[in-house]
Motif scaffolding. Structure first.
Motif, PDB file in Angstrom:
ATOM      1  N   VAL A  49       0.990  -1.269  -0.082  1.00  0.00           N
ATOM      2  CA  VAL A  49       0.053   0.060  -0.006  1.00  0.00           C
ATOM      3  C   VAL A  49       0.903   1.253  -0.064  1.00  0.00           C
ATOM      4  O   VAL A  49       0.616   2.287  -0.848  1.00  0.00           O
ATOM      5  CB  VAL A  49      -0.957   0.051   1.283  1.00  0.00           C
ATOM      6  N   PHE A  90      -2.345  -4.146  -7.910  1.00  0.00           N
ATOM      7  CA  PHE A  90      -3.799  -4.635  -7.295  1.00  0.00           C
ATOM      8  C   PHE A  90      -3.335  -6.244  -7.188  1.00  0.00           C
ATOM      9  O   PHE A  90      -3.809  -6.842  -6.182  1.00  0.00           O
ATOM     10  CB  PHE A  90      -4.820  -4.167  -8.332  1.00  0.00           C
ATOM     11  N   ARG A 120     -10.625  -9.789   3.762  1.00  0.00           N
ATOM     12  CA  ARG A 120     -10.110  -9.666   2.505  1.00  0.00           C
ATOM     13  C   ARG A 120     -10.740  -8.947   1.351  1.00  0.00           C
ATOM     14  O   ARG A 120     -10.207  -8.046   0.689  1.00  0.00           O
ATOM     15  CB  ARG A 120      -9.943 -11.205   2.014  1.00  0.00           C
ATOM     16  N   ARG A 156     -10.423  -5.390   1.983  1.00  0.00           N
ATOM     17  CA  ARG A 156      -9.026  -4.834   1.667  1.00  0.00           C
ATOM     18  C   ARG A 156      -9.097  -4.669   0.173  1.00  0.00           C
ATOM     19  O   ARG A 156      -8.679  -3.595  -0.408  1.00  0.00           O
ATOM     20  CB  ARG A 156      -7.935  -5.835   1.990  1.00  0.00           C
ATOM     21  N   LEU A 157      -9.438  -5.574  -0.538  1.00  0.00           N
ATOM     22  CA  LEU A 157      -9.268  -5.523  -2.182  1.00  0.00           C
ATOM     23  C   LEU A 157     -10.350  -4.435  -2.681  1.00  0.00           C
ATOM     24  O   LEU A 157      -9.819  -3.449  -3.557  1.00  0.00           O
ATOM     25  CB  LEU A 157      -9.688  -6.721  -2.804  1.00  0.00           C
ATOM     26  N   PHE A 215      -8.647  -0.846  -1.909  1.00  0.00           N
ATOM     27  CA  PHE A 215      -7.564  -0.634  -2.553  1.00  0.00           C
ATOM     28  C   PHE A 215      -8.061  -0.263  -4.137  1.00  0.00           C
ATOM     29  O   PHE A 215      -7.345   0.707  -4.430  1.00  0.00           O
ATOM     30  CB  PHE A 215      -6.502  -1.887  -2.389  1.00  0.00           C
ATOM     31  N   ALA A 216      -8.999  -1.219  -4.506  1.00  0.00           N
ATOM     32  CA  ALA A 216      -9.013  -0.797  -5.806  1.00  0.00           C
ATOM     33  C   ALA A 216      -9.806   0.476  -5.902  1.00  0.00           C
ATOM     34  O   ALA A 216      -9.503   1.232  -6.920  1.00  0.00           O
ATOM     35  CB  ALA A 216     -10.183  -2.020  -6.379  1.00  0.00           C
ATOM     36  N   MET A 250      -9.062   3.228  -4.077  1.00  0.00           N
ATOM     37  CA  MET A 250      -7.986   4.162  -3.973  1.00  0.00           C
ATOM     38  C   MET A 250      -7.319   4.031  -5.365  1.00  0.00           C
ATOM     39  O   MET A 250      -6.983   5.218  -5.963  1.00  0.00           O
ATOM     40  CB  MET A 250      -7.051   3.726  -2.981  1.00  0.00           C
ATOM     41  N   GLN A 251      -7.089   3.092  -5.958  1.00  0.00           N
ATOM     42  CA  GLN A 251      -6.137   2.936  -7.333  1.00  0.00           C
ATOM     43  C   GLN A 251      -7.110   3.659  -8.409  1.00  0.00           C
ATOM     44  O   GLN A 251      -6.537   4.009  -9.219  1.00  0.00           O
ATOM     45  CB  GLN A 251      -5.895   1.581  -7.546  1.00  0.00           C
ATOM     46  N   SER A 252      -8.462   3.702  -8.173  1.00  0.00           N
ATOM     47  CA  SER A 252      -9.157   4.111  -9.526  1.00  0.00           C
ATOM     48  C   SER A 252      -9.387   5.724  -9.280  1.00  0.00           C
ATOM     49  O   SER A 252      -9.752   6.375 -10.255  1.00  0.00           O
ATOM     50  CB  SER A 252     -10.565   3.513  -9.238  1.00  0.00           C
ATOM     51  N   GLN A 253      -8.803   6.234  -8.095  1.00  0.00           N
ATOM     52  CA  GLN A 253      -8.929   7.882  -8.014  1.00  0.00           C
ATOM     53  C   GLN A 253      -7.684   8.449  -8.858  1.00  0.00           C
ATOM     54  O   GLN A 253      -6.691   7.730  -9.260  1.00  0.00           O
ATOM     55  CB  GLN A 253      -8.805   7.945  -6.712  1.00  0.00           C
ATOM     56  N   SER A 254      -8.125   9.763  -9.104  1.00  0.00           N
ATOM     57  CA  SER A 254      -6.930  10.567  -9.972  1.00  0.00           C
ATOM     58  C   SER A 254      -6.049  11.004  -8.936  1.00  0.00           C
ATOM     59  O   SER A 254      -6.030  10.844  -7.624  1.00  0.00           O
ATOM     60  CB  SER A 254      -7.735  11.658 -10.789  1.00  0.00           C
ATOM     61  N   LEU A 267      -4.054   7.513   3.871  1.00  0.00           N
ATOM     62  CA  LEU A 267      -4.292   6.489   3.056  1.00  0.00           C
ATOM     63  C   LEU A 267      -3.771   5.053   3.553  1.00  0.00           C
ATOM     64  O   LEU A 267      -4.329   3.953   3.372  1.00  0.00           O
ATOM     65  CB  LEU A 267      -3.978   6.684   1.450  1.00  0.00           C
ATOM     66  N   VAL A 268      -2.288   4.878   3.892  1.00  0.00           N
ATOM     67  CA  VAL A 268      -2.021   3.813   4.173  1.00  0.00           C
ATOM     68  C   VAL A 268      -2.567   3.034   5.571  1.00  0.00           C
ATOM     69  O   VAL A 268      -2.822   2.092   5.650  1.00  0.00           O
ATOM     70  CB  VAL A 268      -0.308   3.845   4.674  1.00  0.00           C
ATOM     71  N   MET A 310      -5.847   1.393   5.114  1.00  0.00           N
ATOM     72  CA  MET A 310      -5.624  -0.055   4.545  1.00  0.00           C
ATOM     73  C   MET A 310      -5.056  -0.916   5.433  1.00  0.00           C
ATOM     74  O   MET A 310      -5.127  -2.155   5.605  1.00  0.00           O
ATOM     75  CB  MET A 310      -4.845  -0.006   3.392  1.00  0.00           C
TER      76      MET A 310
END
Lengths: 627, 595
Positions: A221, A241, B108, B111-112, B115-116, B118-122, B134-135, B138
């Protein structure tokens, strides 16, 4: 190893020796704890006394209940009196439980507190070479998590002692009441102890494994968040991911493993006492029917058995806690037993007094040899004499040993050969405090404490008056910007406070050195972190501070070098040339090379912008996306 | 169970409707795992019932067996007791297994999902939220729930059941004695609620001071050289002592709270027993209840008092888990700002990069970071962006790579608006090489491959070879398989940048957006980085946020950004002639180069 590589005797001997050593280490660790506990012996003895009294009261309750049933209920005796006795015992156990708990926890926290202070004080006095080798995090965990292990053990000491007393008392009472039933009823109980010990030792690695996997997930992370520019720039979200999914799966796997261990032990530990209770009901019941014991005894047996569950579990836990505490104590002892390599001499000499008549601050380096590693010398016979009040600039390439000279003068390290004197006295003959109070340093990377500006400046003299602090700040050219800070001199700065620009930090550091009013002032590359366009401000401050004081300036910018009376070029661990800037530029090719190399670095490190370092905006600056 | 270190800060405490919403949503999320959840619930019911059945069997044994001198009834009770103990063990194991299975599967998934999300953010999302926070979402926030699942949830459910069932059983046994118990019971409940509240406050204060103390400790270790240089060890030791003692005081306050509570609980338990014995005995004399009932009551008392204590302690855990979930849902709910349009098309292979009247604001209500920017970059052209820090040149570069979307105006490549492009083709055509060569944990090869995960070993090597830096990495002891470890501390800054360039080469994009490094490199790698960069830029459209004069001079055109606006555009020579902002900047550069 020579000869037969698999010599069993030698291997066994080596193993034995290692074990022997580990045992000796552990003993030292326990000894440390013992000594610390002795300082609290009064409270601890009181705690144990309360614990034992608590046991007596606790054990008395079922006895009273038994009599209440047998004499009060079954035989129509004085029921009220027995109930009142039980209630009185209740008051006693209540008070004693509270006392035992309070003392146990308070004293264990006190042990932790004292040990932490000892570690901190010791770390503060350890030589710099020790700190070069050790990581901050490592030392931190000595004073935090290791001490926590010790605390958890110490808190159990009085509790365990009274638990043992309870165990003994109950066993004796039950045996006296009916030894046959006692054997049957108590038989399953040792298994509780065995099971909790096993459980503690099995679950510990499983819990560590979970923590380890959690740490790995955290690092995925963390890298995804701090490397978000790369992730977004290359569109590699899926890769991260997938990594995360692997870690999440791992956590799930090891967590379930730990749950498996719990499922095997915990219900068993919960239910083992029931076997004793069943035995009491079955076998005891028959004995009551046969008239061999009373029904009150039967109930008392029941109550006593439930009473033993927690002590047995605790004693099981205690073993595991003890092992962890022992390991922690060994590590703590290791730190505390490290002797500071640089110490004040037994009978320190004094520096000649500073009077207006005599000039003080003469510094001499006499054929100084030194290396951080034994086989790599940084200084190879460095000679330099600095007259009182003189200022000298040390110039040299990276790694030429300029900063090392400063550190040796402060006795951060001791020279391997030769000597350094201040006003004729070898620095090793001086009290460390006196030496360092007489040498003021401004380091390249300024350290600001999480404290007010005022306290940061008055660092060397915490009781200094405000006027002295302000005077120093004025001389260092810091007064004006400090006044513009939200709370002036009371503004909190440092990592958690208001962030200052590089130039401002340096000026605070210079003011700090002025407050110390040292005989010898050292400016160790004090301007290198500062934007060249801002350097002149610091330079003015430096000029003021240097006048009339012995000063050593480590520098590489011509403007700063020019402040010194004399320039010393350092190369290959010795003095390569001495003179004025103008002369050296002409006469020494090495000097020209060194300065040119630095100039290239400077030019490339400065961004095109004119505004330099983020100035006062610092931590309150807009989001990082700005520029 | 006094081990669970959960606490909820007042500002994190949820109000009733928030809690209800969180719970409802958790149930929705847990729906896929309902089967194991039902099984574990069933197990909890069985084990709880078994725990309660034991005293009843003891009562039966005493009344129907011992007192009636009936050996058969006694043996029956013993036999049944054995059976329910075995049942309790079996179901006890099952409840651990199933509850953890449900819980861990749920975690689980959480978490996924988070995280997903978070990753889809700009990038804007990452600007707004600090990395540490953010860490923590998670890790710490989810772990809080893990702890609850491992220890608490089971206890919480079981304790709840136990209290309810125990009262039901007591009532059927003897309502008179139940009333007696009810005299003491409220004391425990009130004390537990007060204890839960006070200990939460105390816990928060301890946590805060632990943090402060660690801060002082760390400062003292990190600053040890300064402290020794100024001979301030004693003063610093005193300073630490103060913070350390204040932590101790805070501990003692928290100990006091638990001291009276546990004392009171112990006291109440014994007093309740004395009441049951006294009043129960009186009732036995009047033949209102049996002796067995009195004994059963004494044994049941602990099944009543323990769960109340546990419930109150777990309450904090449940609350902090709810607070954590609330924050996590906050992330799950944030809309991804850079998404793919439904009718997205692939970007053309080559084309003109056009910035049309772009205005951009990082946060609504703040000053725009870029105003009315207009620029057309020809295919294969090299553009240098220069200007003071904070002027907006990096912002412009990021907009050109669609790390952000413009607030007003548009950016297009080959005539296609970047917002209408497929994300895959966007990242294939336009690659951003950030200033610091950021490395992920893993080998050098993995770090390069990151850019195109399907690339073969040969392709990775070929990409590095094209930049002329393959040899450099192959010379390392483990070659391309060297582990970089901890943010690449094994590699020099220059080498990290080479890896970053290697990634870009592997993608082989049409447009490169570079943020030039400001930090110093050692002279050896410096030259290597320069050469590799030059090869990488060959034949590609390049946008460089420039910090060095040499880079600027090599550009086809220079774009000067000042105060969020493009103020000058032209070649080095043209702009010098114009004698404006750029000319001033160039002069300053020259000067700092001179001795």
């Amino acid at each position: 190893m020579t000869g037969t590589p698999l010599d069993p005797d030698a291997a066994a001997a080596a193993k034995g020796e290692a074990e022997e050593q580990a045992r000796a280490q552990r003993n030292l660790g326990w000894h440390l704890l013992w000594k610390t506990l002795l300082e609290q012996k009064r409270a601890l003895i009181l705690g144990v006394a309360i614990g034992v009294t608590w046991t007596a009261a606790k054990v008395a309750v079922p006895q009273l209940t038994k009599h209440a049933i047998d004499r009060g209920i079954e035989q129509n005796g004085p029921l009220l009196a027995w109930s009142v006795f039980i209630a009185i015992a209740g008051v006693a156990t209540g008070l004693l439980t509270a006392g035992r708990r309070y003392l146990a926890f308070r004293e264990s926290r006190w042990t932790e507190t004292l040990l932490r202070e000892r570690i901190y004080a010791h770390i503060q006095r350890l030589h710099v070479a020790y700190h070069d080798k050790s990581q901050t995090g490592q030392l931190m965990s000595r004073a935090s998590s290791d001490l926590q292990q010790v605390q958890q053990f110490v808190v159990m000491i009085p509790i365990t002692l009274s638990n043992v007393a309870q165990l003994v008392a109950v066993t004796v009472i039950l045996s006296l009441t009916d030894w046959r039933l006692a054997i049957v009823a108590l038989a399953p109980l040792p298994f509780i102890n065995v099971a909790s010990r096993r459980f503690s030792s099995r679950i510990h690695p499983a819990v560590l494994a979970v923590q380890n996997e959690q740490a790995q997930l955290a690092s995925v992370v963390e890298e995804s968040v701090s490397g978000v520019r790369v992730v977004k720039g290359l569109g590699t979200e899926q890769v991260q991911f997938d990594k995360l999914r692997k870690e999440a799966d791992d956590i799930q796997r090891v967590s379930l493993k730990a749950a498996g261990i719990r499922s095997r032990f915990l219900p068993a530990i919960d239910l083992l006492p029931s076997l004793g209770l069943i035995a009491v009901l079955g076998y005891g019941g028959h004995r009551v029917i046969n008239g061999d014991m009373s029904i009150g005894d039967l109930v008392a047996f029941n109550v006593y058995l439930t009473m033993l569950v927690w002590p047995l579990r605790n004693i099981g836990m205690m073993v595991a806690l003890g092992q962890r505490a022992a390991a922690a104590l060994v590590r703590v002892h290791e730190v505390l037993s490290t002797e500071p390599a640089v110490k004040s001499p037994e009978k320190p000499r004094q520096l000649p007094p500073r009077t207006s008549a005599t000039q003080t601050g003469a510094v001499r380096f006499e054929s100084v040899h030194f290396g951080y590693d034994v086989d790599r010398e940084i200084l190879r016979g460095f000679d330099l004499a600095i007259a009182p009040g003189e200022s000298v600039a040390l110039v040299g390439a990276t790694g030429s040993g300029k900063s090392t000279i400063v550190r040796l003068l402060l006795r951060f390290y001791d020279v391997t050969n030769g000597r350094i004197t201040i006003d004729g006295v070898d620095v090793r003959r001086l009290d460390l405090g006196e030496l360092r109070r007489n040498v003021g340093v401004v380091f390249e990377d300024t350290f600001l404490f999480n404290d007010s500006v005022r306290n940061n400046i008055a660092f060397s003299k915490p009781d200094a008056e405000q006027s002295i602090v302000e005077r120093a700040a004025r001389l260092a050219g810091a007064h004006d910007f400090i006044n513009q800070l939200p709370d002036g001199y009371d503004t909190q700065i440092g990592e958690r406070g208001y962030s200052l620009s590089g130039g401002q930090r340096q000026r605070v550091a210079i003011a700090r050195a002025i407050v110390a009013d040292p005989r010898v002032l050292v400016l160790d590359d004090a301007t290198s972190a500062v934007d060249p366009s801002k350097e002149h401000e610091i330079r003015d401050a430096m000029r003021t501070v240097m006048s009339g004081r012995t000063t050593i300036v480590v520098a590489h910018r011509p403007g700063t070098i020019a402040l010194a009376d004399r320039i010393v070029l350092l190369d290959g661990g010795v003095v390569a040339a001495v003179g004025q800037h103008r002369d050296l530029i002409e006469s020494s090719e090495r000097y020209r090379e060194v300065l040119a190399a630095w100039a290239v670095r400077d030019a490339e490190s400065d961004a095109a912008d004119g505004s330099g370092i983020a100035e006062t905006r610092g931590s309150i600056a807009a989001p990082t996306g700005g520029d | 169970m006094f081990g669970m270190g959960a606490g909820v800060a007042p500002e994190d405490q949820l109000d009733r409707s928030q809690t209800r919403r969180v719970l409802r949503r958790v149930l929705r999320m847990a729906y896929p795992f309902r089967k194991t959840a039902y099984v574990s619930l069933g197990c909890v019911v069985v084990t709880t019932a078994a725990t309660l059945a034991a005293p009843i069997l003891v009562r039966h044994g005493i009344d129907a067996g011992i007192r009636a001198n009936d050996v058969y009834e006694l043996n029956l009770s013993v036999g049944l007791y054995l059976v329910i103990t075995a049942l309790a063990y079996g179901f006890g194991r099952l409840q651990y297994v199933f509850l953890n299975r449900t819980g861990e599967a749920f975690l689980r998934e959480l978490r996924l999902k988070v995280f997903a999300a978070m990753q889809s953010q700009s990038m804007a999302f990452y600007d707004r939220n600090k990395a540490g926070v953010l860490v923590a979402r998670m890790t710490a926030d989810i772990e809080t729930m893990g702890e609850l699942i491992q220890w608490g949830l089971l206890q919480f459910l079981a304790s709840g059941f136990l209290v309810v069932l125990a009262f039901a059983v007591l009532f059927t046994l003897s309502w008179e004695l139940t009333l007696v118990v009810l005299i003491v019971f409220p004391v425990i409940v009130i004390a537990s609620v007060k204890f839960q509240r006070d200990s939460n406050v105390a816990y928060l204060s301890v946590r805060e001071r632990v943090g402060q103390n660690l801060g002082t400790l760390q400062e003292g270790i990190a600053a040890v050289r300064v402290i020794q240089a100024y001979a301030q060890e004693d003063h610093q030791i005193k300073r630490f002592q103060r913070s350390n003692r204040s932590l101790f005081d805070s501990h003692v306050r928290s100990i006091r709270i638990s001291t009276w509570y546990f004392g009171l609980v112990e006291f109440s338990g014994v007093v309740a027993a004395s009441l049951v014995v006294g009043i129960g005995g009186w009732l036995v004399h009047r033949d209102a209840v049996s002796l067995g009932t009195v004994v059963a009551f004494i044994l049941l008392l602990s099944s009543l008092f323990d769960p109340v204590q546990q419930l109150s302690q777990l309450y904090n855990g449940v609350q902090s888990a709810a607070a954590a979930l609330h924050k996590l849902f906050g992330i799950l709910d944030s809309e991804p700002e850079i998404g793919e349009a439904p009718d997205a098309v692939d970007l053309p292979r080559r084309g003109v990069l056009e910035v049309n009247g772009v205005t951009f604001t990082y946060q609504a209500g703040t000053h725009p970071a870029l105003k009315q920017a207009e620029i057309v970059v020809r295919d294969g052209e090299r553009i240098a962006l220069v200007g003071p820090t904070g002027a907006g040149k990096s912002t412009l570069a990021k907009l050109m790579a669609r790390l952000y979307d413009p607030s007003i105006g548009s950016v297009s490549y080959g005539g296609t608006d970047l917002r209408r492009a497929t994300l895959a083709s966007l990242r294939e055509r336009i690659v951003v090489v950030p200033q610091e060569g950021f490395l992920f944990n893993g080998t050098i090869r993995e770090n390069v491959r990151l850019a195109r995960i399907t690339a073969s070993d040969e392709e990775v090597e070929a990409a590095l070879a094209r930049l002329g830096i393959l040899d450099h990495f192959e010379r390392l002891p483990d070659g391309l398989d060297t582990e970089v470890r901890e943010r690449g501390s094994r590699l020099s800054a220059g080498e990290r940048q080479l890896v970053a360039l290697g990634r870009a080469a592997l993608v082989d994009p049409a447009v490169l957006v570079l943020d030039e490094a400001t930090s110093n490199l050692d002279p050896g790698t410096e030259a290597e980085v320069e050469a590799a960069l030059e090869r990488l830029m060959q034949g590609r459209t390049t946008i460089v946020v420039a910090h060095r004069l040499t880079t600027v001079q090599r550009a086809d055109r220079i774009v000067v950004v000042d105060k969020a606006q493009i103020v000058e555009v032209g070649s080095h020579a043209e702009l010098l002639e114009r004698n404006g902002k750029y000319a001033a900047l160039a002069r300053a550069w020259e000067k700092s180069h001179a001795l």
